[in-house]
Every structure is written in structure tokens, then in C-alpha cells.
Design an enzyme around this catalytic site. Structure first.
Site, short mmCIF file in Angstrom:
data_model
loop_
_atom_site.label_atom_id
_atom_site.label_comp_id
_atom_site.label_asym_id
_atom_site.label_seq_id
_atom_site.Cartn_x
_atom_site.Cartn_y
_atom_site.Cartn_z
N GLU A 171 -5.19 17.07 -9.16
CA GLU A 171 -5.79 17.54 -10.42
C GLU A 171 -7.30 17.75 -10.30
O GLU A 171 -8.08 17.24 -11.09
CB GLU A 171 -5.47 16.57 -11.57
N ARG A 225 -4.30 21.97 -12.26
CA ARG A 225 -3.28 21.02 -12.74
C ARG A 225 -3.63 20.50 -14.14
O ARG A 225 -2.75 20.14 -14.91
CB ARG A 225 -3.12 19.86 -11.76
N LYS A 282 2.15 11.61 -10.41
CA LYS A 282 1.21 10.80 -11.20
C LYS A 282 1.94 9.55 -11.65
O LYS A 282 3.03 9.64 -12.23
CB LYS A 282 0.76 11.57 -12.44
N ARG A 302 0.81 -1.23 0.00
CA ARG A 302 0.00 0.00 0.00
C ARG A 302 0.84 1.28 0.00
O ARG A 302 0.38 2.35 0.39
CB ARG A 302 -0.98 0.03 1.17
N LYS A 358 5.96 23.40 -12.88
CA LYS A 358 5.21 22.21 -12.50
C LYS A 358 5.03 22.16 -10.98
O LYS A 358 3.95 21.83 -10.48
CB LYS A 358 5.90 20.93 -13.01
N GLU A 383 7.58 19.30 -24.27
CA GLU A 383 6.96 19.54 -22.96
C GLU A 383 7.49 20.84 -22.35
O GLU A 383 6.78 21.53 -21.61
CB GLU A 383 7.21 18.36 -22.01
N ASN A 385 -2.05 19.63 -19.15
CA ASN A 385 -2.39 18.67 -20.20
C ASN A 385 -2.69 19.32 -21.54
O ASN A 385 -3.31 18.69 -22.40
CB ASN A 385 -3.60 17.84 -19.76
N HIS A 436 -2.74 11.85 -26.50
CA HIS A 436 -3.00 10.48 -26.02
C HIS A 436 -3.83 9.70 -27.03
O HIS A 436 -3.63 8.50 -27.23
CB HIS A 436 -3.71 10.51 -24.67
N HIS A 465 5.67 10.12 -27.22
CA HIS A 465 4.77 10.94 -26.39
C HIS A 465 4.96 12.45 -26.64
O HIS A 465 4.01 13.17 -26.87
CB HIS A 465 4.98 10.59 -24.92
N HIS A 486 -2.58 17.21 -24.59
CA HIS A 486 -2.46 15.80 -24.20
C HIS A 486 -3.66 14.95 -24.57
O HIS A 486 -3.52 13.75 -24.80
CB HIS A 486 -2.17 15.68 -22.70
N1 LIG Z 1 3.50 10.93 -14.79
C1 LIG Z 1 3.41 12.03 -15.47
O1 LIG Z 1 3.06 13.09 -14.94
C2 LIG Z 1 3.79 12.01 -16.92
C3 LIG Z 1 3.96 13.22 -17.61
C4 LIG Z 1 4.40 13.17 -18.93
C5 LIG Z 1 4.64 11.95 -19.54
N2 LIG Z 1 4.44 10.80 -18.83
C6 LIG Z 1 4.70 9.50 -19.45
O2 LIG Z 1 6.08 9.45 -19.79
C7 LIG Z 1 6.27 8.53 -20.86
C8 LIG Z 1 7.20 9.13 -21.88
O3 LIG Z 1 8.43 9.35 -21.28
P1 LIG Z 1 9.78 9.41 -22.13
O4 LIG Z 1 9.58 10.28 -23.29
O5 LIG Z 1 10.86 9.69 -21.16
O6 LIG Z 1 9.87 7.94 -22.74
P2 LIG Z 1 10.74 6.65 -22.40
O7 LIG Z 1 10.78 6.40 -20.96
O8 LIG Z 1 10.20 5.57 -23.27
O9 LIG Z 1 12.19 7.05 -22.91
C9 LIG Z 1 12.41 7.28 -24.28
C10 LIG Z 1 13.52 6.39 -24.84
O10 LIG Z 1 14.78 6.91 -24.43
C11 LIG Z 1 15.57 5.88 -23.83
N3 LIG Z 1 16.42 6.56 -22.84
C12 LIG Z 1 16.02 7.10 -21.67
N4 LIG Z 1 17.02 7.77 -21.10
C13 LIG Z 1 18.10 7.62 -21.90
C14 LIG Z 1 19.43 8.09 -21.84
N5 LIG Z 1 19.84 8.92 -20.87
N6 LIG Z 1 20.27 7.74 -22.82
C15 LIG Z 1 19.84 6.94 -23.86
N7 LIG Z 1 18.58 6.50 -23.98
C16 LIG Z 1 17.72 6.84 -23.02
C17 LIG Z 1 14.58 4.92 -23.27
O11 LIG Z 1 15.12 3.65 -23.12
C18 LIG Z 1 13.48 4.95 -24.34
O12 LIG Z 1 13.83 4.11 -25.40
C19 LIG Z 1 4.89 8.22 -21.41
O13 LIG Z 1 4.50 6.95 -20.98
C20 LIG Z 1 4.01 9.29 -20.76
O14 LIG Z 1 2.68 8.86 -20.59
C21 LIG Z 1 4.03 10.82 -17.55
#
Ligand SMILES: NC(=O)c1ccc[n+]([C@@H]2O[C@H](COP(=O)([O-])OP(=O)(O)OC[C@H]3O[C@@H](n4cnc5c(N)ncnc54)[C@H](O)[C@@H]3O)[C@@H](O)[C@H]2O)c1
Length: 370
Positions: A242, A246, A148, A126, A232, A190, A250, A257, A275, A253
Site C-alpha cells: 500500500e 492499493r 493485511k 517470525r 483485488k 465491499e 479504502n 473506521h 464493518h 473506509h
Molecule cells: N485484512 C483486510 O484486508 C480486511 C479487509 C476488509 C475487512 N477487514 C476486517 O474484516 C472484519 C469484518 O469481517 P466480517 O464482516 O467477515 O466479520 P466477522 O468475521 O465478524 O463475521 C461476521 C459474523 O458472521 C459470522 N459468520 C461468519 N461466517 C459465517 C457463516 N458461514 N455462517 C454463519 N455465520 C457466520 C461470524 O461469526 C460473525 O458473527 C473487520 O474486522 C475488518 O476490519 C479486513
């Protein structure tokens, strides 16, 4: 190794924590271990990031605390791993480690790892601690901050998740050196979003610093990360769950999405938008819809489209996505209330707002290119 003091941004509220931004932080054992209350640590990473940085983190932790039991789980890189199945693997790894309620999950990677690790930490017994170690620009400026967490299911992105603020965010800017250029640009989408929703001066600064940011210059990147995190932090502090403002984060988004879900959660190296790219297209669609509804002028849309384009980001829907299918995906968005489309639109640069009950025919028009 103790690098010179990193920049910090504090996130207040009921569960305050600090975001540290700077070089060499993944080797800073004292900083990493400071957040481990018990003896159990699970380092969750992906197949691209783990070979580059996991040993560094484990060794730094071990140098600081020889008593730690450090487990590791590596998931295949990419959005297609943000699943209930990976969630199962993460909690199984915690069980096999014998993790107790004072355990700590280290999320070493991009937003995929961060969301998954955060969700596993939220659910194990939990709720145990999670420290975010973002290694993509997108994760540094957005997903690692604010608590999130989620996984995707075939019906939609992030539909299963929890709010679970991290205990700390430690962003080692050196890790951006290995980030592919396409992923750096995705993160910059972003960053541009913060300018678009609430900071016209930052929007202008991003125009001026385009060359430095795209070249990965350390000072410009650190400034962009810190400013984004300040925005942020300010918002999530006031509205952690949210219930109101907040949602502004988005912008783009809901469209984004829908694009991601409709094209399938493919690996980032294929033709699908990732993304950040989907959010870039989504922001332009949101701006066009705002203009169509008379909320903003076409010049604002053009300014946003121009900036995204200058950063090498896509600004139009990819071919092959049916507008009706995208709209159907948008109907499942978490922001909707009572079955009505609730979207983040804007009144121009720096002036985003939540609009309840948006006319679906106007949305369809925009998706059709009208
Ligand atoms: N929780 C939230 O508030 C929030 C906000 C925005 C996005 N997200 C989520 O985040 C995700 C997208 O994140 P992302 O764009 O980081 O994608 P990701 O985690 O898939 O990373 C992108 C790619 O880069 C590679 N990578 C990461 N760091 C690296 C590094 N330093 N050197 C070489 N390669 C590297 C990863 O292996 C992957 O192939 C989505 O699932 C999205 O829904 C969440």
C-alpha cells in the site's frame, strides 16, 4: 470428496498464491492439506463458525494426512474479539501445539478471524504459513486476499498488524448458506466498492443482479466473488504494501473506521453498524465530500446511494455520533501523512483517487450533513 473444479484467481508478486472459489471446498482434504508443509496445524475459528464447519475441516485434513497434529482455537464471534488478548491466546495455542516454523494456521471464519489468524501467523516464530478459509462474503471478496492482518486497540481499528500474504485462499461458497442476511449485505457493500472505485460495468451488473445476489443465488455470487477477487488481486499484486494505488481499496473506509471506532466494537447483532455497513455509509460520505470539493457531480453520489439503498445497506450516519469526534478518529487513520488528512475520494463511478491534504472543514461539513 473432490468437487468439480472451482474457479480460481491467481495473485502474483513476490508471494504468489491462488484463490479457489466454489462449493464443497471445506471438505476437500487434498486441497486443504496441499498447503501444509509441516505437521502442525492450528484451526482458528469463532464461536458461530466453528460449530458449523470446524469438524468438517479437521476431518478432511485428517483423512488426507493422518500424521497431522491439529489444534483448535475458538474465539467469541464478533469484532470485539479482534484484540491483543485474542492474539495472545492464538500464539499460546501455537506454543501448546508445539508448532514449528513449518506450521500452518487455518483461518476459518470471517474477516475478524482472518485478520487475527493472519497476524498470529505473521508473528509466530517470525512468520508461519496461513491459509485463509473465508466463510463470510466480505472475507471472500476482500479481507482474506492481500495479506493485511491486524488487531484493534481501543484507540483505533487495525492499528497493530503486519503484511503477511496467505499461502492460499479457499472460499467454499456453500458456507454462505448459513450466513445471516445482514452479513451477506455487508459483504455486498465491499463488492459494490469495486464497481465504485474502478469498474462502471460491474457497477451496472450489480444493479441488474440485485435480486439474484440478495437471494444468495450461487452463480451470481460466484461471479461477484470472482470479479471482486480479480480486482483485488490486480491491485495488491502491483502494490502489496500500500505505497500507492492499493489505498484506493479504502474508499469509504476512513469514514467507516471512524464510525466503527466511535460506536465501540460491539457484537454485530446489536444496533451498531458492522464493518460492511460502516463502509457503505463511508462511501456515501466520501462521494458527498467529492461533490463538495467539486471533483464529482451530485448525480454520482445519488447513483451510489441508490445502489447501496437497493441492497438494503445504510447510507447515512447513525444518530448519536458527534462529527467532531468522528473527525478526531479520522486523524488517526493510517493513510494520513505528516498529520494531514489523506482520503480516497472519486471523480464519479469507477474513478476513485487518493487526495492528500483534504480540508478538514469540508469533512466536518459533510459529517454535519452539509
Ligand atoms: N485484512 C483486510 O484486508 C480486511 C479487509 C476488509 C475487512 N477487514 C476486517 O474484516 C472484519 C469484518 O469481517 P466480517 O464482516 O467477515 O466479520 P466477522 O468475521 O465478524 O463475521 C461476521 C459474523 O458472521 C459470522 N459468520 C461468519 N461466517 C459465517 C457463516 N458461514 N455462517 C454463519 N455465520 C457466520 C461470524 O461469526 C460473525 O458473527 C473487520 O474486522 C475488518 O476490519 C479486513
Amino acid at each position: 470428496m473432490n468437487p468439480a473444479s472451482p474457479r480460481t484467481v491467481d495473485v502474483g508478486g513476490d508471494h504468489p498464491y491462488t484463490i479457489a472459489i466454489g462449493p464443497e471446498l471445506l471438505s476437500d482434504g487434498a486441497r486443504l492439506a496441499a498447503h501444509v508443509r509441516g505437521r502442525h496445524v492450528l484451526v482458528l475459528s469463532d464461536s458461530s463458525v466453528a460449530p458449523l464447519y470446524a469438524t468438517r475441516v479437521r476431518e478432511a485434513l485428517r483423512r488426507q494426512r493422518q500424521d497431522l497434529l491439529v489444534g483448535e482455537l475458538v474465539i467469541p464471534a464478533g469484532e470485539s474479539s479482534k484484540t491483543l488478548e485474542s492474539f495472545g491466546a492464538a500464539v499460546t495455542a501455537l506454543a501448546e501445539l508445539g508448532a514449528t516454523r513449518d506450521a500452518c494456521v487455518f483461518a476459518l471464519g470471517g474477516g475478524v478471524v482472518g485478520d487475527l489468524a493472519g497476524f498470529a501467523a505473521a508473528c509466530w516464530m517470525r512468520g508461519v504459513d496461513c491459509v485463509q478459509l473465508p466463510t463470510t462474503l466480505l472475507a471472500m471478496v476482500d479481507s482474506s486476499v492481500g495479506g493485511k492482518t491486524a488487531v484493534d486497540i481501543p484507540q483505533g481499528k487495525n492499528l497493530v498488524g503486519a503484511f503477511h500474504p496467505p499461502r492460499a485462499v479457499i472460499a467454499d461458497t456453500d458456507s454462505l448458506h448459513s450466513l445471516p442476511a445482514r452479513e451477506l449485505r455487508a459483504g455486498l457493500a465491499e463488492v459494490i466498492k469495486y464497481g465504485a472505485i474502478r469498474d462502471p460495468l460491474f457497477f451496472e451488473w450489480l444493479k441488474a443482479e440485485r435480486g439474484a445476489l440478495l437471494a444468495g443465488e450461487a452463480a451470481a455470487l460466484a461471479q461477484a466473488i470472482a470479479r471482486s477477487c480479480e480486482h483485488k488481486a490486480e491491485i495488491v499484486e502491483r502494490d502489496p504494501l500500500e505505497k500507492g494505488e492499493r489505498a484506493l481499496l479504502n474508499l469509504g473506509h476512513t469514514f467507516g473506521h471512524a464510525i466503527e471506532t466511535e460506536q465501540g466494537y460491539g457484537a454485530p447483532h446489536n444496533a451498531n453498524l458492522n464493518h460492511g455497513e460502516a463502509v457503505a455509509v463511508g462511501m456515501v460520505l466520501a462521494a458527498r465530500l467529492s461533490a463538495k470539493l467539486g471533483m464529482a457531480g451530485d448525480a454520482d453520489t445519488e447513483a451510489l446511494r441508490g445502489l447501496l439503498d437497493a441492497y438494503g445497506l445504510p447510507t447515512a450516519l447513525p444518530a448519536g455520533l458527534a462529527p467532531e469526534a468522528l473527525l478526531a478518529r479520522m486523524r488517526l487513520d493510517k493513510k494520513n501523512v505528516a498529520g494531514r488528512l489523506r482520503l480516497v475520494l472519486w471523480r464519479g463511478i469507477g474513478k476513485a483517487e487518493v487526495v492528500p491534504d483534504v480540508d478538514e472543514s469540508a469533512v466536518l461539513d459533510v459529517l454535519r450533513g452539509g
